[in-house]
Scaffold this motif. Structure first.
Motif, PDB file in Angstrom:
ATOM      1  N   LEU A  74     -17.642   0.342 -34.561  1.00  0.00           N
ATOM      2  CA  LEU A  74     -18.993   0.818 -34.855  1.00  0.00           C
ATOM      3  C   LEU A  74     -19.374   0.678 -36.319  1.00  0.00           C
ATOM      4  O   LEU A  74     -20.525   0.913 -36.678  1.00  0.00           O
ATOM      5  CB  LEU A  74     -19.117   2.298 -34.467  1.00  0.00           C
ATOM      6  N   ASP A  75     -18.402   0.327 -37.173  1.00  0.00           N
ATOM      7  CA  ASP A  75     -18.604   0.377 -38.627  1.00  0.00           C
ATOM      8  C   ASP A  75     -19.035   1.793 -39.021  1.00  0.00           C
ATOM      9  O   ASP A  75     -20.026   2.001 -39.731  1.00  0.00           O
ATOM     10  CB  ASP A  75     -19.641  -0.644 -39.088  1.00  0.00           C
ATOM     11  N   THR A 120     -28.178  10.397 -38.715  1.00  0.00           N
ATOM     12  CA  THR A 120     -26.786  10.789 -38.470  1.00  0.00           C
ATOM     13  C   THR A 120     -26.641  11.409 -37.100  1.00  0.00           C
ATOM     14  O   THR A 120     -27.484  12.205 -36.675  1.00  0.00           O
ATOM     15  CB  THR A 120     -26.305  11.800 -39.535  1.00  0.00           C
ATOM     16  N   ARG A 121     -25.585  11.013 -36.413  1.00  0.00           N
ATOM     17  CA  ARG A 121     -25.131  11.688 -35.208  1.00  0.00           C
ATOM     18  C   ARG A 121     -23.622  11.856 -35.323  1.00  0.00           C
ATOM     19  O   ARG A 121     -22.938  11.013 -35.899  1.00  0.00           O
ATOM     20  CB  ARG A 121     -25.488  10.879 -33.956  1.00  0.00           C
ATOM     21  N   ILE A 122     -23.108  12.937 -34.785  1.00  0.00           N
ATOM     22  CA  ILE A 122     -21.683  13.256 -34.902  1.00  0.00           C
ATOM     23  C   ILE A 122     -21.021  13.147 -33.536  1.00  0.00           C
ATOM     24  O   ILE A 122     -21.535  13.662 -32.538  1.00  0.00           O
ATOM     25  CB  ILE A 122     -21.477  14.669 -35.461  1.00  0.00           C
ATOM     26  N   ASN A 167     -13.467   4.298 -43.889  1.00  0.00           N
ATOM     27  CA  ASN A 167     -14.751   3.598 -43.879  1.00  0.00           C
ATOM     28  C   ASN A 167     -15.922   4.535 -44.214  1.00  0.00           C
ATOM     29  O   ASN A 167     -16.940   4.555 -43.518  1.00  0.00           O
ATOM     30  CB  ASN A 167     -14.962   2.964 -42.491  1.00  0.00           C
ATOM     31  N   GLU A 168     -15.786   5.309 -45.282  1.00  0.00           N
ATOM     32  CA  GLU A 168     -16.793   6.343 -45.568  1.00  0.00           C
ATOM     33  C   GLU A 168     -18.183   5.757 -45.798  1.00  0.00           C
ATOM     34  O   GLU A 168     -19.190   6.440 -45.586  1.00  0.00           O
ATOM     35  CB  GLU A 168     -16.372   7.174 -46.784  1.00  0.00           C
ATOM     36  N   SER A 226     -22.944   2.604 -39.680  1.00  0.00           N
ATOM     37  CA  SER A 226     -23.371   3.251 -38.434  1.00  0.00           C
ATOM     38  C   SER A 226     -24.005   4.611 -38.705  1.00  0.00           C
ATOM     39  O   SER A 226     -23.702   5.281 -39.704  1.00  0.00           O
ATOM     40  CB  SER A 226     -22.167   3.439 -37.504  1.00  0.00           C
ATOM     41  N   ASP A 227     -24.894   5.034 -37.797  1.00  0.00           N
ATOM     42  CA  ASP A 227     -25.406   6.399 -37.896  1.00  0.00           C
ATOM     43  C   ASP A 227     -24.437   7.397 -37.269  1.00  0.00           C
ATOM     44  O   ASP A 227     -24.622   8.602 -37.378  1.00  0.00           O
ATOM     45  CB  ASP A 227     -26.799   6.512 -37.251  1.00  0.00           C
TER      46      ASP A 227
END
Length: 261
Positions: A76-77, A151-153, A23-24, A28-29
C-alpha cells in the motif's frame, strides 16, 4: 532501581525500542498499526514465570500479524507502527489501569510475573513500552492533520481458532465503532471471495473499556479506524501471510476509489 530503569529505557538487544516504524513517509492514506507484533520479554522479567512454550502462543503476541502488516506496508506504500514488547508485559490495545492492561490471567493461563505488581512497576512498563508507541502514532497523526493529509487507520491482529474450548468459524473479522462505512467497505472487498467467512465485529466488539487504538487514535480524532482480525492458523505459512496481505491490500483501497468517485 533508578540506574536500572535508565538503562532499560535505552534501546538495545534486550530492551528494544517500543515501536518500530516502517515507511513513515508512505503516500497511502492508510496508517497501519500492529500493537501485538512482538513476543519479546526482557530477561529481567524471567519470562513472567512462564514456560518458554507459552511465549509462542497467542497469549504473548498476535501470531502472523506482524508479517501481514509488513507486507501491507509495502503493497500500500503505507506507514506502519509495530510494537516491540509482548502484550503480556503491557497490552498496547488496552487502556492503562484496566484488568487487560497487565493481565494476571490470559485465556486459561496464569501469569505469575504480573501478580501483585506495585504502582512503580506498572508505571515503569507504561513509560517504557506503552507511551512511546502511542506517542509516536499520535505525533504522526498530528503531522498528517497539520498537512491536510487524508487518513484512515487499520490495526492488524490475529485470533485463535478455538477460544476456551469454543470454535471460531470466521476466517477474518473487521471491527469498528464509528467507522461503519470504512469497515463495511473492507468487508465487501473481502467478501468478493465467496469461500471466505468474514464478519463485522467478530470475534470481538470494539469497546472503550477494552480497546485503545480505534477509540483513541481513530474515533476521538474523527479518523475512520478499524481493527482487522485474521484467524491465526491461516497465517501459519509464508503463502498464507502473503495471501492475506494481498486480500487486504485489494480490500482497503476499495474505499479510496468509492470516496473519489
Amino acid at each position: 532501581m533508578a540506574a536500572q530503569r535508565a538503562n532499560a529505557v535505552q534501546p538495545g538487544k534486550d530492551w528494544p525500542a517500543a515501536v518500530d516504524v516502517l515507511n513513515e513517509n508512505g503516500h497511502s492514506d492508510i496508517v497501519l498499526l500492529c500493537e501485538h507484533a512482538s513476543n519479546h520479554i526482557p530477561a529481567e522479567y524471567e519470562k513472567l514465570g512462564l514456560d518458554t512454550s507459552h511465549l509462542q502462543r497467542h497469549i504473548a503476541w498476535d501470531i502472523g500479524a506482524v508479517e501481514v502488516t509488513r507486507h501491507l506496508s509495502v503493497l500500500l506504500d503505507a506507514p506502519a507502527f509495530l510494537s516491540g514488547y509482548s502484550r503480556l508485559l503491557i497490552d498496547l490495545n488496552r487502556p492503562l489501569g484496566t484488568s487487560g492492561s497487565i493481565p494476571v490471567l490470559s485465556e486459561d493461563t496464569d501469569i505469575p510475573g504480573n501478580v501483585a505488581l506495585d504502582p512503580v512497576e506498572r508505571a515503569r512498563r507504561a513509560e517504557i513500552m506503552f507511551a512511546p508507541f502511542h506517542d509516536r502514532v499520535a505525533a504522526h497523526l498530528d503531522r498528517r492533520a497539520k498537512n491536510g493529509r487524508p487518513t484512515r487507520i487499520a490495526t492488524i491482529h490475529s485470533f485463535t481458532p478455538v477460544f476456551l474450548g469454543i470454535p471460531r468459524p470466521w476466517h477474518a473479522g473487521v471491527l469498528y465503532d464509528r467507522a461503519a462505512d470504512f469497515g463495511e467497505a473492507i468487508l465487501a472487498g473481502l467478501s468478493v471471495d465467496r469461500a471466505l467467512n468474514v464478519g463485522a465485529n467478530v470475534p470481538y466488539v470494539i469497546s472503550r473499556d477494552a480497546d485503545y487504538a480505534v477509540p483513541i487514535h481513530g474515533d476521538d480524532r474523527g479518523i475512520p479506524a478499524v481493527l482487522i482480525e485474521i484467524r491465526q492458523d491461516l497465517l501459519s505459512s509464508r503463502s498464507g501471510i502473503e495471501a492475506w496481505a494481498n486480500r487486504l491490500a485489494a480490500a482497503l483501497p476499495a474505499q479510496q476509489k468509492e470516496k473519489a468517485s
